[in-house]
Each structure stands twice: as structure tokens, then as C-alpha cells.
Design a protein around this motif. Structure first.
Motif, PDB file in Angstrom:
ATOM      1  N   GLU A 622       0.832  -1.203   0.000  1.00 12.97           N
ATOM      2  CA  GLU A 622       0.000   0.000   0.000  1.00 12.97           C
ATOM      3  C   GLU A 622       0.871   1.258   0.000  1.00 12.97           C
ATOM      4  OE1 GLU A 622      -2.798  -0.075   3.169  1.00 12.97           O
ATOM      5  OE2 GLU A 622      -3.572  -2.066   2.662  1.00 12.97           O
ATOM      6  N   ALA A 625       2.193   1.736  -3.507  1.00 13.20           N
ATOM      7  CA  ALA A 625       1.138   2.249  -4.381  1.00 13.20           C
ATOM      8  C   ALA A 625       0.869   3.726  -4.101  1.00 13.20           C
ATOM      9  CB  ALA A 625      -0.129   1.420  -4.186  1.00 13.20           C
ATOM     10  N   SER A 626       0.871   4.102  -2.821  1.00 14.44           N
ATOM     11  CA  SER A 626       0.625   5.511  -2.461  1.00 14.44           C
ATOM     12  C   SER A 626       1.738   6.406  -2.980  1.00 14.44           C
ATOM     13  CB  SER A 626       0.498   5.649  -0.946  1.00 14.44           C
ATOM     14  OG  SER A 626      -0.617   4.940  -0.462  1.00 14.44           O
ATOM     15  N   LYS A 628       3.674   5.861  -5.611  1.00 13.08           N
ATOM     16  CA  LYS A 628       3.517   5.990  -7.062  1.00 13.08           C
ATOM     17  C   LYS A 628       2.389   6.965  -7.388  1.00 13.08           C
ATOM     18  CE  LYS A 628       5.333   1.414  -8.257  1.00 13.08           C
ATOM     19  NZ  LYS A 628       5.022   0.069  -8.825  1.00 13.08           N
ATOM     20  N   GLU A 629       1.319   6.895  -6.620  1.00 12.52           N
ATOM     21  CA  GLU A 629       0.200   7.819  -6.830  1.00 12.52           C
ATOM     22  C   GLU A 629       0.636   9.261  -6.549  1.00 12.52           C
ATOM     23  OE1 GLU A 629      -4.318   8.741  -5.142  1.00 12.52           O
ATOM     24  OE2 GLU A 629      -3.153   7.056  -4.350  1.00 12.52           O
ATOM     25  N   ALA A 630       1.452   9.451  -5.507  1.00 12.86           N
ATOM     26  CA  ALA A 630       1.934  10.796  -5.179  1.00 12.86           C
ATOM     27  C   ALA A 630       2.759  11.371  -6.322  1.00 12.86           C
ATOM     28  CB  ALA A 630       2.756  10.749  -3.892  1.00 12.86           C
ATOM     29  N   ALA A 632       2.529  10.520  -9.474  1.00 14.22           N
ATOM     30  CA  ALA A 632       1.621  10.793 -10.588  1.00 14.22           C
ATOM     31  C   ALA A 632       0.861  12.094 -10.361  1.00 14.22           C
ATOM     32  CB  ALA A 632       0.643   9.629 -10.752  1.00 14.22           C
ATOM     33  N   MET A 633       0.414  12.299  -9.126  1.00 16.06           N
ATOM     34  CA  MET A 633      -0.295  13.539  -8.825  1.00 16.06           C
ATOM     35  C   MET A 633       0.641  14.747  -8.906  1.00 16.06           C
ATOM     36  SD  MET A 633      -3.299  12.586  -8.559  1.00 16.06           S
ATOM     37  CE  MET A 633      -3.824  14.271  -8.338  1.00 16.06           C
ATOM     38  N   ALA A 722      -4.909  16.003  -3.273  1.00 15.42           N
ATOM     39  CA  ALA A 722      -4.757  14.580  -3.600  1.00 15.42           C
ATOM     40  C   ALA A 722      -3.289  14.149  -3.507  1.00 15.42           C
ATOM     41  CB  ALA A 722      -5.302  14.309  -4.998  1.00 15.42           C
ATOM     42  N   GLU A 723      -2.399  15.031  -3.950  1.00 14.07           N
ATOM     43  CA  GLU A 723      -0.973  14.714  -3.853  1.00 14.07           C
ATOM     44  C   GLU A 723      -0.547  14.589  -2.388  1.00 14.07           C
ATOM     45  OE1 GLU A 723       3.439  16.625  -4.727  1.00 14.07           O
ATOM     46  OE2 GLU A 723       1.639  17.651  -5.456  1.00 14.07           O
ATOM     47  N   ALA A 726      -1.868  11.451  -0.819  1.00 17.80           N
ATOM     48  CA  ALA A 726      -1.097  10.264  -1.217  1.00 17.80           C
ATOM     49  C   ALA A 726       0.225  10.196  -0.458  1.00 17.80           C
ATOM     50  CB  ALA A 726      -0.851  10.289  -2.719  1.00 17.80           C
ATOM     51  N   TYR A 730       1.376   7.313   2.126  1.00 16.94           N
ATOM     52  CA  TYR A 730       2.663   6.602   2.030  1.00 16.94           C
ATOM     53  C   TYR A 730       3.388   6.607   3.367  1.00 16.94           C
ATOM     54  CZ  TYR A 730       7.661   6.184   1.566  1.00 16.94           C
ATOM     55  OH  TYR A 730       8.961   5.841   1.792  1.00 16.94           O
TER      56      TYR A 730
END
Length: 888
Positions: A622, A625-626, A628-630, A632-633, A722-723, A726, A730
Motif C-alpha cells: 500500500e 502504491a501511495s 507511485k500515486e503521489a 503521478a499527482m 490529492a498529492e 497520497a 505513504y
């Protein structure tokens, strides 16, 4: 009228300085006269002594100036000020003892056969002198007297010779330890506090949030950090000078011919080179190295430099009959230093921690070595004192120079107070903030002003008068988010450049005073033009690439014993970049460590521990994934910022003007409400009319905010939120992935300690059954065992049951039956733990391998300090200036 009296302040100061009036009296004198004149004019023409002040009254601003004077005077023990006389003493001692002259002669012999070699030797020695004194006048005069005749005698171009000497003499402004850097550090430390307050207010006004994340705060600086930050730019400047002289000599050999050296490069020559070069280099490395490694503060390093310079002067000036004793004091000091270094490394040298005979021996040997060092310094000092009164002259010159610095500091405190009294600080701030182009336009204007002021003012006046006014404005800007150490080094380089610029450059005046009449002033001007261009080149390189300044201070900070812990909020962005680097380059070993633990059997563990471990192992993926999402954001935010940023700049500028008008209107309302006399009615009406006009203008400005701003802002805020969400996810999951496994491993590693307490636990039953209800030993005995179980990881349930039994044995509340029941609960818990601890023993290697696999990545935040790889990455990552204005 405020502007009028502000002009009076500046003109009176400029007139006093231009007429040759001492700076120490011109600065406070202009301030006091202007404040009194403004107060008297207000009393005569407006009936109010405070009428022509931006705020406050004459008494308040005069007392503020006195407070500033007292603040500087009573805080001279501050790290940034006490070092000044020590470094001045060090530099003057090395010059008066002719060590500087020996250096130049030796380096000229070494590099002479190379075209341009004599010029290179001048630059090299200039850099060494800069690292010992930091005073432009002393260095330029010494270099001019020593090297200019030799260069002219060897057919060097007068322009190149004078340009080289003048430029080399100004290196003391930027090469540490520099008096300029010490004063700049002191001024910037105060400016940082003001900038931090301003940035927090800006964040609150822009976002509505009461507190600003500490990661957005302004970074401060110290003298040690300034020294580290200036080291690489100083070396860069020296290398640029040397490269220019070599290239010049290559294309025009007649202007910088090779010098034929008499004698041979034999063993005696190299011995002379070593004896001349190694001691001053060693002293410089000791001074700077002790600061860089954190062994000594700037004050202590200054004391090291002063003592070392005295020891070197002791053998250089010795004229006694017994030449065998020439180097004895220096040798004694060297042996003492080596001995102390050995003792510190191999013995406990803290008196409070001594508890063995070996430690006592180390302390005794340390006292002997310290005594030898004292003998070395005192003996050398006596020699310097007896030789031509050298010590008297050095002490007198040090006192004069130090007094000059401190008196100007005191006078500048009064002048700054007067400048603020008439709204000068706000005027400068408004002017800079109104400039188009944002921070870089402001920065270039400030640097241009400092450059021009350098024609007329010494570096001390610029540092203590200009820097406190402009530095808070530049440091507070979130779009550049510069560090104080970078700003200080840039100002230092700029001041150094202005010292060379014709026709007012101070270095040129100093050199003109010692140059022969055959060298024309225009030749000197022509010679420094190339070096000014080289300095501007270096200034541009350092400005364009901040890590040249920021990296070394960051590296020293992150590798030191006092390094910030990995959980420090200011480090999180770079730490996530560090972990993300492994994700992007395909070497994420921690992913394999996480996958390996997914199938581990946890059935033999207690339910609570098994659940925590399972959740911890699941938190690893998790967290990845968080993260990677950060990232991307973050890319999405940068993409959206292309459209959002111009609108944000426009709206924030309008909002700033609105806030300014509303604040001024509120101040006017407060003043008007105090005017209750009939005689003040006309003035009150004028003020109320002015207030109403301001509020009307503010309303008009509100109408200029685009209607699309709110939806655009809300949409962009969703991306930044959102960033941040995330990144927070993380951090939370990364911590969880480490903590559960670390706690379980610590519990299993204490299995032997847990089992070792079984005997005492069994024996406790008999004690409880026989202890008297009036005997306080009952509670004490159980408490002792309770504490032992408290030291065993994971034995909290046993400790808790024993705690209940202990309370049952208190005198006055004694209950043997209940105590035995609680004791039985403790035994039952012990037996249960004994079983699952034995069954889980095989998990230890798996847990250890898992923790080793994620220690430097997901587990990094949970470590007590950064490892070396992470620390070096953090130093590099945080050396760049990251734009954070989108968060404002």
C-alpha cells in the motif's frame, strides 16, 4: 512628510560619509538628528511629535535604537561576533611574521618556469592569505608590496600584474574564514526570523489555514554554514583566475613570461617548499576542518587559528643565539596535538564519565598533553613579544580593526531603527514587490544596488545597513524559496566584485597607495576589467547552480551527530524522492522483501501480534502504491500549473494590494477614533475621507479578480490535496510496515531474558504467602520483579499482572488472597508467552531479513538517523531551490 525625512536621513548620512566624517559616528548621528528633527517639526507644525513618523513617536524610535545598540553590545558572546577578533589576529600575525612573504617567494620559485607561473603563484598566495585574514586592505597592501615589484622586474604586463594582485587581494571577501561571511551570517540569522514570520502570514492569508507546514519555512544559517557554503565558490573563483592567467600567457607570452629560477629543484629546495607551505596549509585545514567536521564551533576554530599563527610566528621570527631551539616550541605543540588526538580517540576524556583506572590514566595523559600545548603557545608568544615588538603591533592592529567593526555595527543598529521609523523598510518592500518578473527581478535589482554601493561603502556598512532591509523580502518569497546561506554567498561575491570596479574600487585605492609611479592608474583600471568579468561569471554560475553553495552545509548537517531525524517534516519530500529512485530504476529490493513475507505462517503467534504483523506486511505494498500515486499527482499538478500559475500570480497580487489598503484603513480608523477634541475635527475628517477612499479602492480591486478564479483554484486545490493525501498515506503505511515487524523482532530477541526470569517468578509465590501485612518489603520485592519484566520487550501483560499484585501488598491495603490471584494471572500469562515465544523462535531470521530489506527505504522514517547513502542523497536533493509558491 515621511518620505521627506527619509530623504533627509539618507542625504545626511551620505553627506557625512562623503565629507570624510568617521562612519562610526556618521551612521548614528544621521539617525539621531533626523529623528529629533522630525519630532520637533511635528510638534511645531502639527501639534503632535509623532505626526511625521510612519508609526510611533521620537522617544519610541530613539529607545529602539538604544535597544538595538545594547542588543549588539550585550550579545557579543554570540557565535558570529566573538570569532571576528580571533580571525583578525590570526591574519595579521601571519603577515607581520613574514610567513606570507615566504609563501610568495617559495611559490614564485615553484611556478616561475611556467609562462604565467608568477601570476598563478600570486593568486595561490592570495587565496591562502584570504583564508587567514579576510581583510581586503591588509591583503592587497601586503601583496602589492611583496609581489608587484617582482612581477614588474620580470617584465610582466603592468595591467595583468596589478589586476592579478587586486583580484587576489579581494578573495578574502569570499574564501572562509572571512569577516564578511561572519557578519553576513549574523545579519541573515535575524533576517530569517522576519522572513519566516512574513511567509507564515502570507500562507495564512492565501490559504486560510492557521499554521503553515514546517517544510515550507525559511531555512536559517550560521557562520559555520556560511563558511562551508562559500568554500566551493571561493575555490571556483581561484581556479577561474588561474585558468585565465595561463590562457593569457599562452596567447601573449610577452605579457606573462616564464621566470628563470636560480638554483636547482633538489632535496634542499623541496624541503624549503615543504617547510614554508605545509604549516600554513595545515593551520588553514585545522581551522576549516574543525568547523566542517563539527569538532569545533566558529569561535573555537578562531582560537585554534590564533594560537597556531602565534606558534608559527614564534619559529619564523626567532633570532636567539641557539638555533637548535628554533623549532622546539612548535614541535612540542605538534606532539601535544597528536597526543591529544590519540587520547580522544582511544580514551574516555569526559571527566563526568570517568569510572575506570584506564579512563583516569587517559585524563592524566590529557592534562600532560594540554600542559605541553600551553607551554608551546606561551613560549612562542614570548618570542613574538620580544622580537621587534611584533606582538604589541599585532594586538594593537587587531584591537583597531575589531573596534572598527563593532562600532560600525552599533551605529548601523541606530540607523536601521531610524530607517524603519520613517517607513523606509516598507517603502523598499513595496517597491520590490511591485516590480514585474517576481523574485528574480527583485534579486537582480538588489544585487545591482549592492554592487553600486560597493563603490562607496565598505563591506561592513553594506552588510549591516542594506542586508537587514532587503534580505527578509528576498527570503520570504516562496517562488524562489532560496536558502539564507546561498543569499549570503551571492552577496559576498557581489561585494567582492564591487571592490575591484573603477573608479571607486577600494582594492584599487589600496594598490595605488603602494604601487610605484611607473604604474599608471589607467593600467590598473584596464587590468581589473578582465577579473571583474571573471567574478561576474562566477556569480552567474553560483546563481544558476545553487548546489555549489548549499551542498556542503547540507552534507555536513546530515552526516553530523546532531543530524535531524528522518521523521523531520522538512525532509519528507526528498526522502520520498530517495525511495522513489529505487522504484524507477528497477532495483527496489524492498519489494522482494515484502513479497517474501506474504506467505509466512503467523498462526503460532498471539492474535494481536499476528494481526499487527499481517497488517504491517500488507501496508508495504500500500505504501508503494501511495508513493507511485503521489508522483503521478505531482506530475498532474505541474501540468495544471502551466495554466493555473499566471492566474494565481495575478489574483495574489490583487489580494495583497487589497490587504494593504484594508490594513492602512484599519490603522487610520484607530488613529481617528482617538481624535476627540474639536480642534482635531478637521484632521479627523480628512483621515476618515482617506480611509473611505481606501476601502472603496479595495472594493474596486475585488471586482478585478476574475470570476473564473474560484472554480480554477478549487480544481487545482483538489490536485494538490490529492498529492498531499497520497504522500501522507505513504508515510503512514511505510511506518506501519516497519513498526509491527520491528516490535515483533525485539520481542523475540528478548526470549532469553524473558526465560531467565522464570525462577524469580516461581519463587515469588512463597514470598507472597509468607510476607507480613505490615512489612513494606512485600511491595518492594514485587516491584523489583515487575521492573525486570518491564525491561523485557513484549512482557507487558506479565508486568501488568504483577503490578496488580504489588498494589495488593501495600501496607494498609494488604490483601494476600487477591495478591495471589493476580500472581496466578501473571504466571498464566508467563506460561502462555513461554509457549508462543518458543514456537515463534524460527521467525526471527525471516523478520530480520525483512527489516534489513526495507530499512533504507520504507523503514527509513523509523530509524534514529539517516544512513550515509540516504544522508548524501538528502544533501544533494535539498541543495536545489524548490518552488513552493503553488501552495500559497
Amino acid at each position: 512628510m515621511e518620505l521627506f525625512f527619509l530623504a533627509v536621513l539618507v542625504l545626511s548620512m551620505a553627506t557625512a560619509l562623503g565629507s570624510g566624517y568617521p562612519v562610526a559616528f556618521a551612521l548614528p548621528g544621521a539617525a539621531i538628528i533626523t529623528i529629533l528633527l522630525a519630532g520637533l517639526s511635528g510638534l511645531v507644525f502639527a501639534g503632535d511629535a509623532s505626526a511625521y513618523f510612519h508609526s510611533g513617536d521620537p522617544q519610541q524610535w530613539l529607545s529602539a535604537g538604544v535597544t538595538n545598540l545594547r542588543g549588539v553590545f550585550w550579545e557579543v558572546e554570540r557565535d558570529t561576533l566573538i570569532a571576528i577578533p580571533l580571525f583578525i589576529f590570526m591574519g595579521i600575525m601571519l603577515q607581520r611574521s613574514k610567513i606570507a612573504e615566504d609563501l610568495l617567494v617559495t611559490m614564485a620559485q615553484l611556478f616561475g618556469p611556467v609562462p604565467g607561473g608568477l601570476g598563478i603563484s600570486v593568486v595561490f598566495v592570495g587565496a591562502l592569505l584570504a583564508a587567514t585574514t579576510g581583510i581586503v586592505g591588509a591583503t592587497v597592501v601586503a601583496m602589492g608590496l611583496i609581489s608587484l615589484p617582482a612581477m614588474l622586474r620580470n617584465n610582466y604586463s603592468p595591467s595583468l600584474a596589478t589586476g592579478t594582485i587586486a583580484a587576489s587581494g579581494t578573495l578574502g571577501q569570499i574564501i572562509p574564514p572571512s569577516i564578511v561571511l561572519i557578519i553576513l551570517a549574523d545579519q541573515l540569522a535575524s533576517a530569517t526570523d522576519q522572513a519566516s514570520t512574513t511567509r507564515k502570514a502570507l500562507h495564512k492569508a492565501s490559504t486560510g489555514e492557521l499554521s503553515m507546514p514546517s517544510s515550507f519555512d525559511v531555512s536559517s544559517t550560521s557562520a559555520g554554514e556560511m563558511f562551508l557554503g562559500a568554500l566551493v565558490p571561493g575555490i571556483l573563483l581561484v581556479l577561474i583566475y588561474m585558468a585565465y592567467i595561463l590562457i593569457y600567457a599562452f596567447f601573449k607570452p610577452s605579457a606573462a613570461p616564464a621566470v628563470k629560477v636560480e638554483g636547482k629543484f633538489d632535496r634542499a629546495f623541496w624541503g624549503s617548499v615543504a617547510l614554508t607551505l605545509i604549516p600554513p596549509l595545515t593551520l588553514i585545514f585545522l581551522v576549516l576542518g574543525s568547523i566542517i567536521t563539527g569538532v569545533a564551533t566558529v569561535n573555537q576554530a578562531g582560537a585554534i587559528g590564533a594560537a597556531g599563527a602565534m606558534v608559527m610566528a614564534g619559529y619564523r621570527l626567532y633570532e636567539g643565539p641557539n638555533k637548535k631551539l628554533t623549532y622546539v616550541p612548535a614541535i612540542i605543540g605538534l606532539v601535544a596535538l597528536v597526543g591529544l588526538a590519540f587520547l580522544i580517540k582511544n580514551f574516555e576524556m569526559n571527566l563526568k564519565s570517568v569510572d575506570t583506572a584506564q579512563d583516569q590514566m587517559g585524563i592524566s595523559l590529557g592534562m600532560i598533553a594540554s600542559g605541553m600545548l600551553i607551554v608551546s603557545v606561551v613560549w612562542s608568544g614570548w618570542r613574538v613579544f620580544r622580537t621587534h615588538g611584533t606582538l604589541d603591533g599585532v594586538m594593537m592592529e587587531t584591537a583597531k580593526t575589531t573596534s572598527l567593526v563593532f562600532i560600525i555595527l552599533l551605529g548601523a543598529a541606530m540607523l536601521t531603527s531610524a530607517f524603519r521609523a520613517f517607513g523606509g523598510e516598507e517603502l523598499v518592500r513595496e517597491f520590490l514587490n511591485s516590480l514585474p518578473g517576481g523574485f528574480w527581478t527583485q534579486f537582480l535589482i538588489v544585487m545591482l544596488v549592492i554592487f553600486i554601493l560597493g563603490f562607496f561603502l565598505d563591506f561592513i556598512e553594506i552588510a549591516v545597513v542594506v542586508v537587514p532591509i532587503v534580505a527578509p523580502i528576498l527570503l520570504a518569497d516562496p517562488s524562489a524559496n532560496i536558502t539564507a546561506v546561498w543569499l549570503g554567498v551571492m552577496i559576498g561575491l557581489n561585494i567582492q566584485t564591487s571592490f575591484l570596479t573603477p573608479p571607486f574600487g577600494f582594492a584599487l585605492f589600496y594598490l595605488r597607495g603602494v604601487a610605484p609611479a611607473t604604474v599608471k592608474t589607467m593600467q590598473m583600471y584596464k587590468g581589473v576589467v578582465a577579473f571583474i568579468s571573471l567574478q561576474l561569471l562566477a556569480l552567474g554560475v553560483v546563481g544558476f547552480y545553487p548546489p555549489l553553495v548549499n551542498y556542503l552545509p547540507n552534507r555536513a548537517a546530515f552526516l553530523s551527530e546532531t543530524a535531524p531525524p528522518p521523521r523531520n517534516p522538512r525532509l519528507q519530500y526528498c526522502m520520498e524522492e530517495f525511495v522513489g529512485r529505487d522504484l524507477t530504476d528497477g532495483t527496489a529490493g524492498f519489494e522482494q522483501a515484502i513479497a517474501r513475507m506474504q506467505g509466512v505462517d503467523l498462526s503460532g503467534l498471539p492474535d494481536r501480534m499476528a494481526k499487527d504483523l499481517a497488517e504491517g506486511f500488507a501496508a508495504g505494498p500500500e505504501a508503494i502504491a501511495s508513493l507511485k500515486e503521489a508522483f503521478a499527482m505531482e506530475d498532474a499538478v505541474e501540468e495544471a500549473a502551466v495554466i493555473y500559475r499566471p492566474k494565481q500570480i495575478l489574483v495574489r497580487r490583487i489580494e495583497k494590494e487589497i490587504r494593504k489598503l484594508e490594513e492602512e484603513a484599519a490603522d487610520i480608523t484607530t488613529i481617528a477614533n482617538r481624535m476627540r477634541d474639536e480642534e482635531q475635527a478637521p484632521r479627523r475628517a480628512r483621515m476618515e475621507a482617506r480611509r473611505d477612499a481606501m476601502l472603496a479602492e479595495a472594493e474596486q480591486l475585488k471586482g478585478e479578480i476574475p470570476e473564473t478564479w474560484e472554480p480554477v483554484h478549487d480544481e487545482f486545490a483538489k490536485l494538490t490535496t490529492a498529492e498531499q493525501k497520497a504522500r501522507t498515506s505513504y508515510q503512514r503505511n511505510a511506518d506501519k510496515s516497519w513498526e509491527a515487524a520491528a516490535e515483533a523482532l525485539a520481542t523475540l530477541e528478548d526470549n532469553e531474558a524473558f526465560a531467565a526470569l522464570e525462577g524469580e517468578l516461581r519463587d515469588l509465590r512463597g514470598f507472597i504467602e509468607t510476607v507480613s501485612e505490615t512489612d513494606p518489603a512485600g511491595e518492594d520485592t514485587v516491584k523489583a520483579l515487575e521492573d525486570k519484566f518491564g525491561e523485557v520487550e513484549g512482557a507487558g501483560d506479565v508486568k501488568s499482572a504483577l503490578g496488580k499484585a504489588r498494589r495488593d501488598l501495600r501496607v494498609g491495603k494488604f490483601n494476600r488472597e487477591t495478591a495471589l490471584e493476580d500472581y496466578n494471572d501473571a504466571v498464566a500469562e508467563f506460561e502462555a508467552q513461554k509457549v508462543w515465544r518458543a514456537n515463534a523462535e524460527g521467525l526471527k531470521p525471516e523478520l530480520q531479513a525483512y527489516l534489513d530489506g526495507i530499512r533504507g527505504t520504507l523503514g527509513l522514517r523509523s530509524q534514529p538517523r539517516l544512513d550515509r547513502e540516504a544522508a548524501l542523497f538528502m544533501a544533494s536533493c535539498s541543495s536545489t531551490h524548490r518552488d513552493i509558491s503553488l501552495n500559497f
